[in-house]
Design a protein around this motif. Structure first.
Motif, PDB file in Angstrom:
ATOM      1  N   PHE B  32       2.817   7.429  27.265  1.00  0.00           N
ATOM      2  CA  PHE B  32       2.866   6.341  28.259  1.00  0.00           C
ATOM      3  C   PHE B  32       1.491   5.677  28.383  1.00  0.00           C
ATOM      4  O   PHE B  32       1.381   4.452  28.452  1.00  0.00           O
ATOM      5  CB  PHE B  32       3.298   6.876  29.633  1.00  0.00           C
ATOM      6  CG  PHE B  32       4.767   7.169  29.738  1.00  0.00           C
ATOM      7  CD1 PHE B  32       5.701   6.176  29.445  1.00  0.00           C
ATOM      8  CD2 PHE B  32       5.225   8.420  30.129  1.00  0.00           C
ATOM      9  CE1 PHE B  32       7.060   6.438  29.549  1.00  0.00           C
ATOM     10  CE2 PHE B  32       6.586   8.685  30.229  1.00  0.00           C
ATOM     11  CZ  PHE B  32       7.504   7.699  29.929  1.00  0.00           C
ATOM     12  N   GLY B  33       0.448   6.491  28.420  1.00  0.00           N
ATOM     13  CA  GLY B  33      -0.908   5.949  28.574  1.00  0.00           C
ATOM     14  C   GLY B  33      -1.304   5.066  27.401  1.00  0.00           C
ATOM     15  O   GLY B  33      -1.863   3.987  27.576  1.00  0.00           O
ATOM     16  N   LEU B  34      -0.990   5.538  26.181  1.00  0.00           N
ATOM     17  CA  LEU B  34      -1.352   4.752  24.990  1.00  0.00           C
ATOM     18  C   LEU B  34      -0.579   3.439  24.947  1.00  0.00           C
ATOM     19  O   LEU B  34      -1.162   2.377  24.702  1.00  0.00           O
ATOM     20  CB  LEU B  34      -1.060   5.552  23.715  1.00  0.00           C
ATOM     21  CG  LEU B  34      -2.074   6.630  23.336  1.00  0.00           C
ATOM     22  CD1 LEU B  34      -1.642   7.338  22.060  1.00  0.00           C
ATOM     23  CD2 LEU B  34      -3.462   6.029  23.139  1.00  0.00           C
ATOM     24  N   PHE B  35       0.725   3.515  25.218  1.00  0.00           N
ATOM     25  CA  PHE B  35       1.507   2.279  25.204  1.00  0.00           C
ATOM     26  C   PHE B  35       1.029   1.331  26.300  1.00  0.00           C
ATOM     27  O   PHE B  35       0.895   0.124  26.071  1.00  0.00           O
ATOM     28  CB  PHE B  35       3.004   2.573  25.337  1.00  0.00           C
ATOM     29  CG  PHE B  35       3.662   2.844  24.006  1.00  0.00           C
ATOM     30  CD1 PHE B  35       3.921   1.802  23.132  1.00  0.00           C
ATOM     31  CD2 PHE B  35       3.978   4.132  23.623  1.00  0.00           C
ATOM     32  CE1 PHE B  35       4.500   2.044  21.892  1.00  0.00           C
ATOM     33  CE2 PHE B  35       4.551   4.396  22.387  1.00  0.00           C
ATOM     34  CZ  PHE B  35       4.820   3.347  21.526  1.00  0.00           C
ATOM     35  N   GLY B  36       0.769   1.894  27.476  1.00  0.00           N
ATOM     36  CA  GLY B  36       0.286   1.058  28.578  1.00  0.00           C
ATOM     37  C   GLY B  36      -1.022   0.371  28.205  1.00  0.00           C
ATOM     38  O   GLY B  36      -1.187  -0.832  28.400  1.00  0.00           O
ATOM     39  N   ALA B  37      -1.949   1.153  27.634  1.00  0.00           N
ATOM     40  CA  ALA B  37      -3.253   0.593  27.284  1.00  0.00           C
ATOM     41  C   ALA B  37      -3.110  -0.467  26.202  1.00  0.00           C
ATOM     42  O   ALA B  37      -3.716  -1.535  26.273  1.00  0.00           O
ATOM     43  CB  ALA B  37      -4.187   1.705  26.813  1.00  0.00           C
ATOM     44  N   MET B  38      -2.291  -0.177  25.189  1.00  0.00           N
ATOM     45  CA  MET B  38      -2.133  -1.146  24.095  1.00  0.00           C
ATOM     46  C   MET B  38      -1.464  -2.416  24.597  1.00  0.00           C
ATOM     47  O   MET B  38      -1.822  -3.506  24.177  1.00  0.00           O
ATOM     48  CB  MET B  38      -1.353  -0.523  22.942  1.00  0.00           C
ATOM     49  CG  MET B  38      -2.227   0.463  22.192  1.00  0.00           C
ATOM     50  SD  MET B  38      -1.508   1.322  20.800  1.00  0.00           S
ATOM     51  CE  MET B  38       0.184   1.366  21.085  1.00  0.00           C
ATOM     52  N   ALA B  39      -0.520  -2.248  25.526  1.00  0.00           N
ATOM     53  CA  ALA B  39       0.127  -3.443  26.084  1.00  0.00           C
ATOM     54  C   ALA B  39      -0.883  -4.272  26.865  1.00  0.00           C
ATOM     55  O   ALA B  39      -0.937  -5.490  26.731  1.00  0.00           O
ATOM     56  CB  ALA B  39       1.287  -3.030  26.991  1.00  0.00           C
ATOM     57  N   LYS B  40      -1.718  -3.595  27.652  1.00  0.00           N
ATOM     58  CA  LYS B  40      -2.719  -4.340  28.429  1.00  0.00           C
ATOM     59  C   LYS B  40      -3.718  -5.054  27.538  1.00  0.00           C
ATOM     60  O   LYS B  40      -4.217  -6.112  27.875  1.00  0.00           O
ATOM     61  CB  LYS B  40      -3.480  -3.386  29.368  1.00  0.00           C
ATOM     62  CG  LYS B  40      -2.672  -2.994  30.577  1.00  0.00           C
ATOM     63  CD  LYS B  40      -3.560  -2.624  31.743  1.00  0.00           C
ATOM     64  CE  LYS B  40      -2.717  -2.573  33.006  1.00  0.00           C
ATOM     65  NZ  LYS B  40      -3.514  -2.385  34.218  1.00  0.00           N
ATOM     66  N   LEU B  41      -4.012  -4.458  26.384  1.00  0.00           N
ATOM     67  CA  LEU B  41      -5.014  -5.047  25.496  1.00  0.00           C
ATOM     68  C   LEU B  41      -4.394  -6.012  24.486  1.00  0.00           C
ATOM     69  O   LEU B  41      -5.102  -6.670  23.744  1.00  0.00           O
ATOM     70  CB  LEU B  41      -5.773  -3.943  24.743  1.00  0.00           C
ATOM     71  CG  LEU B  41      -6.635  -3.036  25.615  1.00  0.00           C
ATOM     72  CD1 LEU B  41      -7.166  -1.860  24.809  1.00  0.00           C
ATOM     73  CD2 LEU B  41      -7.791  -3.812  26.219  1.00  0.00           C
ATOM     74  N   SER B  42      -3.071  -6.084  24.459  1.00  0.00           N
ATOM     75  CA  SER B  42      -2.428  -6.956  23.468  1.00  0.00           C
ATOM     76  C   SER B  42      -2.556  -8.414  23.895  1.00  0.00           C
ATOM     77  O   SER B  42      -2.958  -8.727  25.007  1.00  0.00           O
ATOM     78  CB  SER B  42      -0.950  -6.598  23.336  1.00  0.00           C
ATOM     79  OG  SER B  42      -0.241  -7.095  24.449  1.00  0.00           O
ATOM     80  N   ASN B  43      -2.202  -9.299  22.983  1.00  0.00           N
ATOM     81  CA  ASN B  43      -2.235 -10.725  23.312  1.00  0.00           C
ATOM     82  C   ASN B  43      -0.908 -11.183  23.894  1.00  0.00           C
ATOM     83  O   ASN B  43      -0.751 -12.353  24.220  1.00  0.00           O
ATOM     84  CB  ASN B  43      -2.533 -11.537  22.050  1.00  0.00           C
ATOM     85  CG  ASN B  43      -3.901 -11.192  21.503  1.00  0.00           C
ATOM     86  OD1 ASN B  43      -4.836 -10.958  22.266  1.00  0.00           O
ATOM     87  ND2 ASN B  43      -4.017 -11.140  20.188  1.00  0.00           N
ATOM     88  N   ASN B  44       0.026 -10.243  23.992  1.00  0.00           N
ATOM     89  CA  ASN B  44       1.363 -10.599  24.442  1.00  0.00           C
ATOM     90  C   ASN B  44       1.426 -10.619  25.969  1.00  0.00           C
ATOM     91  O   ASN B  44       1.248  -9.605  26.628  1.00  0.00           O
ATOM     92  CB  ASN B  44       2.349  -9.570  23.870  1.00  0.00           C
ATOM     93  CG  ASN B  44       3.783  -9.927  24.163  1.00  0.00           C
ATOM     94  OD1 ASN B  44       4.101 -10.376  25.259  1.00  0.00           O
ATOM     95  ND2 ASN B  44       4.639  -9.726  23.183  1.00  0.00           N
TER      96      ASN B  44
END
Ligand SMILES: Nc1ncnc2c1ncn2[C@@H]1O[C@H](COP(=O)(O)OP(=O)(O)OP(=O)(O)O)[C@@H](O)[C@H]1O
Ligand SMILES: [Mg+2]
Lengths: 250, 231
Positions: B32-44
């Motif tokens: 959950f943490g990795l997906f959350g972080a990647m989502a926050k850092l994504s351009n989407n």
């Protein structure tokens, strides 16, 4: 190599590059043949880094064509890692992977990108570490090495990929003066072996003795392009003269 | 100590459940943490918004409430779905182990999202450029460069998230998971000795958190090989 020696290894034709509304490269035209050594100089912010970063597509250009060894750099991501594999890059700040030993730094991309088996990758790594004269540092972490040693490792890491072209972006400007020569020596050796090189550097002694051509950039343009003798002794442009008088007086 | 006789093996199995919940929720929490972080850092934009809502909601509501809502909410949902296929079903039981494990992973994962996000931002951009210049793909760069540099930065706060996880396991007794708190409550109704029974629970949790703290120290030492000078 697929191309004949008649065809340039690097071709940039009418390249423009914008950061937002700021134009960092203006109509860049450049051809580099196999084995040529080009030195790029110019004031800070003139677009030197941007130009060489476009060559391995760390930046993408907005207009014009960039053709590396017959392959045009476009949005097709599929080819880009194949192109990057042929273009080695050395950065001002070394950029070694801090969590890996020196030899692992040299092995990683060989194994992942060139799919070389581990033992062979290690052998190649040690070969190039010997060439940059620090095989004894192989098992240390980057932090334990001096700047000059780290930069030599960075050069060896790029060479492990067996590139056709080496790009250097101010490889000695983050180094203490006493370490500059050890890095330049490695670069001179590479030049002697016939490596195609583009070096952004203000080491004018190196430029004079090694470069086939020197390119002077200012405000995103190539202002002057000449052989060293002509460039230093008889520059055409006023801007080049001004720049030379500034850096040679230091 | 006599009052405890007969309860030891209940506590032991309760502790085993705590350990199991911890291990499972640790893995889920990292995901959950990795997906959350990647989502926050994504351009989407959409991914950013979802991750933003995720951290706001789960860091801003009581943990026990999340556990209850997830438990009953999933039971209601599953019952409704089951009734579509066979209307005679009255109620689908959700296993408290999984409802609780998932609930605390989601909660602590929302904190880990911020930790990982910060740690990803702390990775030297030069390393990433070097990897790209060597022809490594984005995925290879992520696995071999960004993650290994990121976790070293994330470790100190991540150790705290692990302690939160282990402590949150105690909340799952509320939905009927037979972990140590649950055992203590049963023992209290029989013996009428709440202090003694809860002290045992405290000792068990202290044991767990000591192990975690020591493990984090060990891993930090391992990570520091790269920042401490030559051997
Ligand atoms: N990612 C970026 N976003 C916005 N502007 C940028 C970016 N990278 C470079 N620039 C701008 O483009 C111009 C050219 O930058 P570049 O780094 O190529 O110069 P340089 O000649 O290498 O200078 P230096 O000698 O300082 O390294 C500068 O004005 C710089 O501010
Ligand atoms: Mg630059």
């Amino acid at each position: 190599m697929s191309t004949s020696d008649a065809q340039p290894l690097i071709q940039m034709q009418g390249v423009n590059k914008f950061f937002g509304s700021f134009q960092a490269l203006k109509n860049i035209n450049l051809e580099v043949r196999k084995g040529e050594r080009i030195v790029v100089c110019g004031p800070s912010g003139s677009g030197k880094s941007t130009m060489i970063r476009c060559i391995n597509r760390l930046e993408d250009h907005n207009d014009g064509h960039i053709i590396i060894d017959g392959k045009e750099l476009t949005d097709q991501v599929k080819d880009i890692n194949a192109v990057r594999r042929e273009v080695g890059m050395v950065f001002q700040s070394f950029n070694l992977f801090p969590h890996m030993t020196i030899v692992k730094n040299l092995m990683l991309a060989q194994q992942l990108v060139r799919k070389i088996p581990k033992a062979e990758a290690r052998e190649t790594a040690m070969h190039y570490l010997k060439r940059v004269k620090i095989p004894e540092q192989a098992e240390k972490y980057p932090i334990a090495l001096s700047g000059g040693q780290q930069q030599r490792v960075a050069i060896a890491r790029a060479l492990c990929m067996k590139p056709e072209i080496m790009l250097f972006d101010e490889p000695t400007s983050a180094l203490d003066p006493e370490m500059i020569n050890e890095v330049l020596e490695v670069m001179v050796d590479l030049a002697k072996e016939g490596m195609t090189m583009i070096c952004v550097t203000h080491e004018m002694g190196f430029a004079r003795s090694v470069a086939d051509r020197i390119i002077f950039m200012d405000e995103g343009e190539i202002v002057e392009e000449a052989a060293p003798a002509q460039f230093f002794d008889n520059p055409k442009s006023e801007r080049t003269k001004k720049f030379l008088s500034q850096i040679l007086s230091h | 100590m006599d009052v405890l006789s007969g309860w030891w093996d209940d506590y032991f199995w309760g502790a085993v459940v705590v350990g199991q919940v911890f291990i499972c929720s640790l893995g889920l929490m990292i995901i959950f943490g990795l997906f959350g972080a990647m989502a926050k850092l994504s351009n989407n934009r959409v991914a950013q918004k979802i991750a933003g809502a995720y951290t706001v909601i789960f860091r801003g509501t009581p943990e026990i409430l999340v556990i209850l809502l997830l438990y009953f909410g999933s039971a209601i949902t599953l019952t409704a779905i089951a009734q579509i296929f066979s209307p005679e079903i009255k109620f689908v039981d959700v296993p408290p182990f999984w409802a609780g494990t998932i609930a605390i992973s989601i909660i602590v994962g929302s904190y880990a999202t911020e930790t990982f996000r910060g740690a990803f931002l702390g990775v030297n951009p030069g390393s990433i450029e070097a990897a790209r210049a060597l022809g490594m793909s984005d995925l290879q760069t992520f696995i071999y460069v960004r993650i290994p540099e990121m976790w070293r930065l994330a470790l100190p706060p991540f150790g705290n998230h692990m302690l939160s996880l282990i402590k949150d396991t105690a909340l799952i007794s509320i939905i009927g998971l037979n972990e140590t708190m649950f055992v203590a409550k049963q023992a209290i109704t029989v013996t009428g000795k709440p202090f003694t029974m809860y002290i045992v629970v405290g000792a068990i949790y202290l044991g767990f958190s000591t192990i975690i703290t020591l493990a984090v120290m060990g891993i930090e030492k391992f990570g520091e090989r790269t920042t401490v000078g030559a051997k």
